[in-house]
Design an enzyme around this catalytic site. Structure first.
Site, PDB file in Angstrom:
ATOM      1  N   GLU A  25       0.912  -1.350  -0.168  1.00 41.89           N
ATOM      2  CA  GLU A  25      -0.101  -0.084  -0.079  1.00 41.89           C
ATOM      3  C   GLU A  25       1.146   1.149  -0.222  1.00 41.89           C
ATOM      4  O   GLU A  25       1.801   1.361   0.772  1.00 41.89           O
ATOM      5  CB  GLU A  25      -0.822   0.052   1.234  1.00 41.89           C
ATOM      6  N   SER A 195      -5.666   8.507   1.721  1.00 39.02           N
ATOM      7  CA  SER A 195      -6.967   8.273   2.323  1.00 39.02           C
ATOM      8  C   SER A 195      -7.045   8.272   4.008  1.00 39.02           C
ATOM      9  O   SER A 195      -7.646   8.727   4.343  1.00 39.02           O
ATOM     10  CB  SER A 195      -7.411   7.023   1.858  1.00 39.02           C
ATOM     11  N   GLU A 196      -5.788   7.592   4.385  1.00 40.16           N
ATOM     12  CA  GLU A 196      -5.753   7.551   5.805  1.00 40.16           C
ATOM     13  C   GLU A 196      -5.667   8.861   6.607  1.00 40.16           C
ATOM     14  O   GLU A 196      -6.411   8.997   7.394  1.00 40.16           O
ATOM     15  CB  GLU A 196      -4.562   6.509   6.356  1.00 40.16           C
ATOM     16  N   MET A 197      -4.894   9.985   6.065  1.00 39.51           N
ATOM     17  CA  MET A 197      -4.806  11.060   6.571  1.00 39.51           C
ATOM     18  C   MET A 197      -6.010  11.831   6.811  1.00 39.51           C
ATOM     19  O   MET A 197      -6.372  12.573   7.687  1.00 39.51           O
ATOM     20  CB  MET A 197      -3.728  12.191   5.764  1.00 39.51           C
TER      21      MET A 197
END
Length: 264
Positions: A25, A195-197
């Site tokens: 990822e 996306s995680e941020m």
């Protein structure tokens, strides 16, 4: 690591009709770039034009290339004793602000505005990154104010779990994402993941805004009207509600003491 299985679309032709890919990822893009570059080099003719698939088959040129990218040399594993290290090749960064209003009579909270400044590196597709940004912020508003998954039966549907309705989400100039684009040395085309941020600390901005609005913390999420009102009532009595202790197992602290005493 992601495992992706690709199957050829009906009516289309390819050297391999079905294939599995394994992606790390946020850095799998480098492997794609490597593989695509090898294929393009094989397709390229001396005059700068490119061979077709049929031409490559006729000339006996390989049509399948494997791309690879190794993050090992640029990462360090987490230390088992200190949890320090750099396990990711690149990171993405962001800051969030939220404006809320609190109806002190009922404890109901409404998010009036939310803004984000994000640095995911150079952006290749603004629509894709915007989609991650705005949906992540929307999700975080729900996480802060309404979403609850503690009851398997009651919260088994989107509505039952408190999925945020559109009326809960700001819009227009009150709901924005801005970008700074710092190139990452090892990211694909200098970019990093994003996306995680967009789902890291937005909910914290909402909870902190509630505190600045009415002087109470909602330690247990979501900050439902009942919880906010309970905190306001406690404040009026001169007390403060404390967060519920996390249950991490009967022997959690014993294991911590053992690990400290027996470091590797």
């Amino acid at each position: 690591v992601w495992e992706v299985e690709a199957t050829l679309k009906p009516g289309k032709r390819h050297a391999v009709p079905k294939r599995k890919y394994y992606y790390d990822e946020d850095n799998w893009g480098n492997a794609i770039i490597d593989g695509a570059g090898k294929l393009m080099n094989a397709m390229r003719k001396a005059d700068g034009t490119y061979r077709t698939y049929d031409e490559m088959i006729k000339e006996g040129i390989e049509t399948k290339y494997i791309g690879a990218f190794n993050t090992g040399p640029i990462t360090t594993p987490l230390d088992i004793n200190t949890s320090q290290g750099s396990p990711c090749a690149e990171y993405n960064y962001g800051v969030f602000t939220a404006e809320v209003e609190v109806e002190v009579a009922t404890g109901k909270v409404k998010v009036l505005a939310m803004h984000c400044v994000a640095d995911p590196g150079p952006i290749g597709n603004y629509l894709a990154v915007d989609g991650q940004g705005y949906s992540g912020m929307m999700h975080s508003i729900g996480y802060a104010l309404s979403e609850d998954y503690s009851d398997v039966k009651k919260h088994a549907t989107l509505m039952g779990a408190g999925f945020p309705y559109i009326e809960m989400i700001p819009d227009g100039e009150n709901f924005t994402v801005e970008y700074t684009q710092t190139p990452r040395p090892s990211g694909p085309y200098g970019s990093s993941g994003c996306s995680e941020m967009f789902q890291t600390s937005d909910h914290c901005a909402v909870i902190n805004a509630i505190y600045h609005a009415c002087g109470v913390h909602s330690y247990n999420l979501p900050a439902t009207p009942a919880r906010v009102k309970e905190a306001l009532e406690a404040k009026a009595k001169g007390t403060e509600l404390k967060p519920d202790p996390y249950y991490l197992g009967d022997d959690f602290y014993e294991k911590l003491d053992y690990m400290k005493a027996n470091q590797l």
